[in-house]
Design a protein around this motif. Structure first.
Motif, short mmCIF file in Angstrom:
data_model
loop_
_atom_site.label_atom_id
_atom_site.label_comp_id
_atom_site.label_asym_id
_atom_site.label_seq_id
_atom_site.Cartn_x
_atom_site.Cartn_y
_atom_site.Cartn_z
N PRO A 1 -1.21 1.98 5.43
CA PRO A 1 -0.20 2.65 4.61
C PRO A 1 1.20 2.08 4.88
O PRO A 1 1.57 1.83 6.02
N GLY A 2 1.94 1.84 3.80
CA GLY A 2 3.30 1.33 3.93
C GLY A 2 3.41 -0.15 4.23
O GLY A 2 4.51 -0.68 4.29
N THR B 1 -6.16 0.94 2.51
CA THR B 1 -6.66 0.66 1.17
C THR B 1 -7.04 -0.81 1.06
O THR B 1 -6.34 -1.67 1.58
N ASN C 1 0.85 -1.19 0.00
CA ASN C 1 0.00 0.00 0.00
C ASN C 1 0.88 1.24 0.00
O ASN C 1 1.51 1.58 0.99
N THR C 2 0.91 1.95 -1.11
CA THR C 2 1.70 3.17 -1.24
C THR C 2 0.85 4.42 -1.01
O THR C 2 1.33 5.54 -1.17
N ASN C 3 -0.42 4.22 -0.64
CA ASN C 3 -1.30 5.35 -0.34
C ASN C 3 -1.09 5.82 1.09
O ASN C 3 -0.48 5.13 1.91
N GLU C 4 -1.63 6.99 1.42
CA GLU C 4 -1.50 7.54 2.77
C GLU C 4 -2.63 7.10 3.69
O GLU C 4 -2.65 7.48 4.86
N ARG C 5 -3.56 6.31 3.18
CA ARG C 5 -4.69 5.81 3.97
C ARG C 5 -4.83 4.30 3.77
O ARG C 5 -4.29 3.74 2.82
#
Length: 87
Positions: free
Chosen positions: A51-52, A24, A18-22
């Protein structure tokens, strides 16, 4: 992604970072094929991946009724849909 032939089908393992900030959720539809007519499909739901972090899942795709699993299975991503948490 990894596809390993087994007696009853093809064990398929997927991982998505997950490369998003929330958080997913990922909907991933894949096909496993041998190029000679053997084809099986499945959809994976990797829910609420932080995230991450990496979401992982695995399943045996196909069945013994379809005939022998391919010795060198090919993986195709038919659909990849990230659903980002709005909150």
């Amino acid at each position: 992604m990894r596809a390993t032939p087994e007696r009853s089908g093809v064990r398929t393992e997927i991982a998505v970072v997950n490369t998003n900030e929330r958080k997913t959720t990922y909907s991933v539809q894949i096909s496993i094929a041998d190029g000679a007519g053997w084809t099986a499909y499945d959809r994976f739901w990797l829910q609420d991946v932080p995230p991450g972090k990496t979401g992982r899942d695995e399943a045996v795709i196909g069945s013994a009724d379809m005939g022998p699993a391919p010795r060198t299975p090919k993986i195709y991503v038919d659909e990849f849909t990230p659903l980002v948490d709005r909150s």
